[in-house]
Design an enzyme around this catalytic site. Structure first.
Site, PDB file in Angstrom:
ATOM      1  N   ASP A  13       0.750  -1.250  -0.094  1.00  8.54           N
ATOM      2  CA  ASP A  13      -0.015  -0.058   0.082  1.00  8.54           C
ATOM      3  C   ASP A  13       0.792   1.274  -0.093  1.00  8.54           C
ATOM      4  O   ASP A  13       2.140   1.316   0.390  1.00  8.54           O
ATOM      5  CB  ASP A  13      -0.886  -0.034   1.165  1.00  8.54           C
ATOM      6  N   ASP A  63      -0.407   5.176   0.650  1.00  9.99           N
ATOM      7  CA  ASP A  63      -0.517   6.080   1.816  1.00  9.99           C
ATOM      8  C   ASP A  63      -0.693   5.432   3.377  1.00  9.99           C
ATOM      9  O   ASP A  63      -1.438   4.517   3.458  1.00  9.99           O
ATOM     10  CB  ASP A  63      -2.167   6.600   1.811  1.00  9.99           C
ATOM     11  N   ASP A 110      -1.197  -0.361   6.086  1.00  8.33           N
ATOM     12  CA  ASP A 110      -1.461   0.052   7.423  1.00  8.33           C
ATOM     13  C   ASP A 110      -2.886   0.026   7.662  1.00  8.33           C
ATOM     14  O   ASP A 110      -3.224   0.454   8.946  1.00  8.33           O
ATOM     15  CB  ASP A 110      -0.944   1.506   7.269  1.00  8.33           C
TER      16      ASP A 110
END
Length: 342
Positions: free
Chosen positions: A26, A28, A225
């Site tokens: 991922d 961001d 995250d």
């Protein structure tokens, strides 16, 4: 508790960049935040790549094109080609192309990333519900997307045109804080039409399928995250995952995670790609990791010992997840987390 439910983070004697052939990362909250590289990300990714691991960047943000994302990463010091970037725009374009005729018109509510992905699949982006679209696709269009675009989508959807969404993330991180994401925009059209879109992005299978098609990964490791997109996406794809604590997920959320949100591994940041992972062992009615032992009982989680805070968190995960079984842990872990500084 159902068979196969994860009850503790796993250990790995081998560094993760050697145990897996491809990292599906991922962006961001993992690689960058607010456009700037997260601490240790650049050096860790360079070392993982030099060790033979392929790096692929998987994002639910359908606004930017793969070329734009690759350019941004390269500017940050992470050399990246457009072929290393997989977006939800690409996943939803493939989903649409499988259901409409070749060369069909598609009403686009979003940005350039969607238009490029549709053209790649031989579809024709249009701007109006009166352009006789065969489908409507909605993706994040940035903070300045005009309100009238939602009206165009609503007109077409209410006429029975199939509706697709790149993703339904309700929020998106920005340099100034948390902003409404594509999921919030999808809700606008849902309220106006009463319809439900077909969704392609994480955590749903079309996005995972797109990443595997484009990377050819045989032993992928999802790195993220967010529990509800990255980790759940790995769960649905039946592949392993690494949660890094540099983004939106905090320790209490991790302890409360239901089975589909429980990562295989937990680490502080992307340096975790370069190391093995400590074992969490059952011991005397509790769970031990490093110098810590965690137990569950009397409505709370307890922690004894000393050592690395991450080891204590891993031990607490084992106690919480085991106690919760198929559900989400509701035990009070506040005092235990206070000992770890979380």
């Amino acid at each position: 508790m159902s068979q196969g439910v994860r009850t503790r983070p796993e250990g790995s004697e081998r560094p993760l960049n050697e145990a897996y052939d491809t990292a599906l990362l991922d962006l961001d909250g993992v690689v960058y935040a607010g456009g700037n590289a997260i601490a240790y990300a650049v050096d860790s990714l360079a070392a993982a790549r030099e060790g033979g691991m392929r790096l692929a960047y998987v994002t639910n943000n359908a606004l930017r094109t793969p070329d734009a994302v690759a350019g941004h990463l390269t500017e940050l010091g992470i050399p990246t080609g457009a072929g290393d970037v997989i977006t939800s725009a690409q996943a939803v374009a493939r989903l649409i192309a499988e259901q409409v005729p070749a060369g069909a018109r598609v009403l686009v509510i979003g940005g350039e990333g969607l238009r490029v992905a549709l053209r790649e699949r031989g579809l024709v982006p249009v701007e109006s519900a009166d352009d006789d679209p065969a489908a409507v696709v909605q993706g994040y269009g940035g903070p300045d997307l005009p309100w009238g675009r939602f009206a165009e989508a609503s007109y077409a959807v209410r006429r029975g045109v199939p509706w697709f969404a790149s993703n339904t993330d309700l929020t998106i991180p920005s340099g100034r804080g948390i902003a409404p994401g594509n999921g919030a925009a999808v809700e606008v059209v849902r309220i106006a039409t009463g319809a439900e879109p077909q969704v392609a992005g994480k955590p749903l299978p079309p996005m995972h399928r797109e990443t595997i098609i484009r990377t050819g990964a045989e032993r992928p490791l999802v790195v993220g995250d967010r529990l509800d997109t990255d980790i759940e996406g790995a769960f649905h794809g039946e592949v392993d995952s690494l949660l890094v604590l540099t983004g939106v997920t905090d320790a209490p959320q991790l302890l409360a995670a239901p089975p589909r949100h429980r990562p295989t591994f937990v680490d502080a940041d992307l340096r975790g790609l370069l190391t093995g992972q400590p074992e969490v062992a059952a011991e005397g009615g509790g769970f031990r990791c490093g110098g810590w032992t965690a137990t569950a009982g009397s409505g709370r989680l307890a922690l004894e010992g000393d050592g690395e805070a991450l080891d204590g968190l891993r031990a607490l995960c084992a106690a919480a997840w085991t106690a919760a079984g198929d559900g989400a842990c509701e035990l009070d872990g506040g005092k235990a987390l206070d000992r770890l500084g979380w």
